[in-house]
Design an enzyme around this catalytic site. Structure first.
Site, short mmCIF file in Angstrom:
data_model
loop_
_atom_site.label_atom_id
_atom_site.label_comp_id
_atom_site.label_asym_id
_atom_site.label_seq_id
_atom_site.Cartn_x
_atom_site.Cartn_y
_atom_site.Cartn_z
N LYS A 169 0.17 4.30 -0.35
CA LYS A 169 -0.78 5.58 0.39
C LYS A 169 -0.38 6.84 -0.59
O LYS A 169 -0.35 6.50 -1.63
CB LYS A 169 -0.18 5.58 1.66
CG LYS A 169 -0.12 4.36 2.46
CD LYS A 169 0.03 4.53 4.01
CE LYS A 169 0.04 3.31 4.84
NZ LYS A 169 0.11 3.43 6.15
N HIS A 195 -9.39 1.58 4.80
CA HIS A 195 -8.32 1.50 5.22
C HIS A 195 -8.18 2.79 6.70
O HIS A 195 -9.14 3.62 6.66
CB HIS A 195 -7.22 2.24 4.58
CG HIS A 195 -5.49 1.96 5.16
ND1 HIS A 195 -5.31 3.10 5.90
CD2 HIS A 195 -4.73 1.30 4.93
CE1 HIS A 195 -4.01 2.65 6.42
NE2 HIS A 195 -3.57 1.64 5.82
N GLY A 249 2.67 1.98 10.71
CA GLY A 249 3.72 3.16 10.63
C GLY A 249 4.45 3.49 11.95
O GLY A 249 5.19 4.39 11.93
N GLU A 259 -5.34 -4.72 10.53
CA GLU A 259 -4.22 -3.83 10.75
C GLU A 259 -4.44 -2.88 11.94
O GLU A 259 -5.31 -2.06 11.90
CB GLU A 259 -4.27 -2.76 9.64
CG GLU A 259 -3.96 -3.51 8.24
CD GLU A 259 -3.27 -2.54 7.07
OE1 GLU A 259 -2.36 -2.49 6.84
OE2 GLU A 259 -4.26 -1.48 6.94
N GLU A 276 -6.58 5.00 7.81
CA GLU A 276 -6.34 6.32 7.49
C GLU A 276 -7.45 6.88 6.96
O GLU A 276 -7.88 8.15 7.28
CB GLU A 276 -5.01 6.40 6.68
CG GLU A 276 -3.66 6.27 7.33
CD GLU A 276 -2.81 5.49 6.60
OE1 GLU A 276 -2.94 5.58 5.68
OE2 GLU A 276 -1.85 4.94 7.31
N SER A 287 3.72 -2.36 10.46
CA SER A 287 5.15 -2.66 10.62
C SER A 287 5.63 -3.84 9.99
O SER A 287 6.55 -4.37 10.67
CB SER A 287 5.51 -2.28 12.01
OG SER A 287 4.97 -0.79 12.40
N ASN A 324 0.94 -1.25 -0.06
CA ASN A 324 0.09 0.07 -0.09
C ASN A 324 0.87 1.13 -0.06
O ASN A 324 1.53 1.63 0.92
CB ASN A 324 -0.95 0.15 1.33
CG ASN A 324 -1.65 1.42 1.49
OD1 ASN A 324 -1.79 2.30 0.59
ND2 ASN A 324 -2.58 1.42 2.51
#
Ligand code: 13P
Length: 251
Positions: A10, A97, A176, A170, A99, A215, A8
């Site tokens: 992003k 996702h 991250g 996730e 985010e 991660s 991904n």
């Protein structure tokens, strides 16, 4: 069931950068990707055609969007339809996702609409779920997974092909941060996802892939994909370099 190793990207990479990364990845995995592996790159909209051209003809490699809008066409400024994504070579799209949920404000219901509409329009859908650190501390991991799966899969067409529905677990606190979830935490969450899938789709649940994301790196990928109910990975940071993602894809 093929393990799915998904990148991904992003909001990273111009077309030239995306092309260079995809070319490096392809050159490193060409002829080495096992039969039971599939590689997917989710790239920003502007780089999709470029990355698609690099992946074309490479067995086991597919192109994904990072999002879609659940309508065929219309007055939806700034949005992209499944037909447009298929037109540039996408066979997959992500939905939900963390985010997009936390920054853009997507609701569970909208995510469910995206999954159903993408599937109905011929895309394979990767539904992303996962709890925040506060939800984990409050003991709500299963409650969150349950809610996000229930809403995210609510309108999946009854005749769906199991390989076209993918769930990516996730945990938000592992995205991250360099803090990968512990093996016990992954096994427990993925086991719960599988049980929930069995409740919703008794006949197809065992063939639905469950990815882990958060991660993932070349150094921890092999251990993670060996865990129970882990059918692949969804990788952010470590997918941005062709070399490191090739190590993950071949781990
Ligand atoms: P990182 O691999 O950078 O933690 O990101 C995970 C992710 O968000 C993939 O969708």
């Amino acid at each position: 069931m093929k393990k799915l190793m998904a990148a991904n990207w992003k909001m990273y990479k111009t077309r030239a950068e995306a092309k260079a990364t995809a070319e490096e990845l392809v050159s490193r995995i060409k002829g080495k990707l096992p039969e039971d592996r599939e590689v997917v790159i989710a790239a920003p909209y502007t780089a999709l055609a470029t990355v698609g051209a690099v992946l074309e003809g490479n067995a086991g490699c597919s192109l994904s969007a990072e999002n879609l809008y659940p309508a065929e066409q219309g007055a939806f400024t700034g949005e992209i339809s499944p037909a447009m994504l298929k037109d540039v070579g996408c066979t997959y799209a992500l939905a939900g996702h963390s985010e997009r949920r936390s920054i853009i404000g997507e609701t569970d219901e909208l995510v469910g609409e995206k999954v159903a509409f993408g599937l109905a329009n011929g895309l394979s859908m990767i539904l992303c779920i996962g709890e925040t650190i506060d939800e984990r501390k409050a003991g709500e991991v299963q409650k969150v997974i349950d809610r996000q799966l229930e809403a995210g899969l609510k309108d999946v067409p009854a005749d769906f092909v199991p390989e076209t529905v993918v769930v990516a677990y996730e945990p938000v606190w592992a995205i991250g941060t360099g803090e990968v979830a512990g093996e016990d935490e992954i096994v427990e969450a993925h086991g719960f996802v599988r049980k929930k899938l069995e409740n919703i789709f008794p006949e197809k649940a065992s063939e639905i892939r469950i990815l882990y994301g958060g991660s993932v790196k070349p150094g921890n990928c092999a251990q993670i994909i060996a865990l129970d109910n882990v059918d692949g990975v969804l990788v952010g940071g470590a997918s941005l370099e062709g070399e490191s993602f090739s190590q993950i894809a071949l781990a």
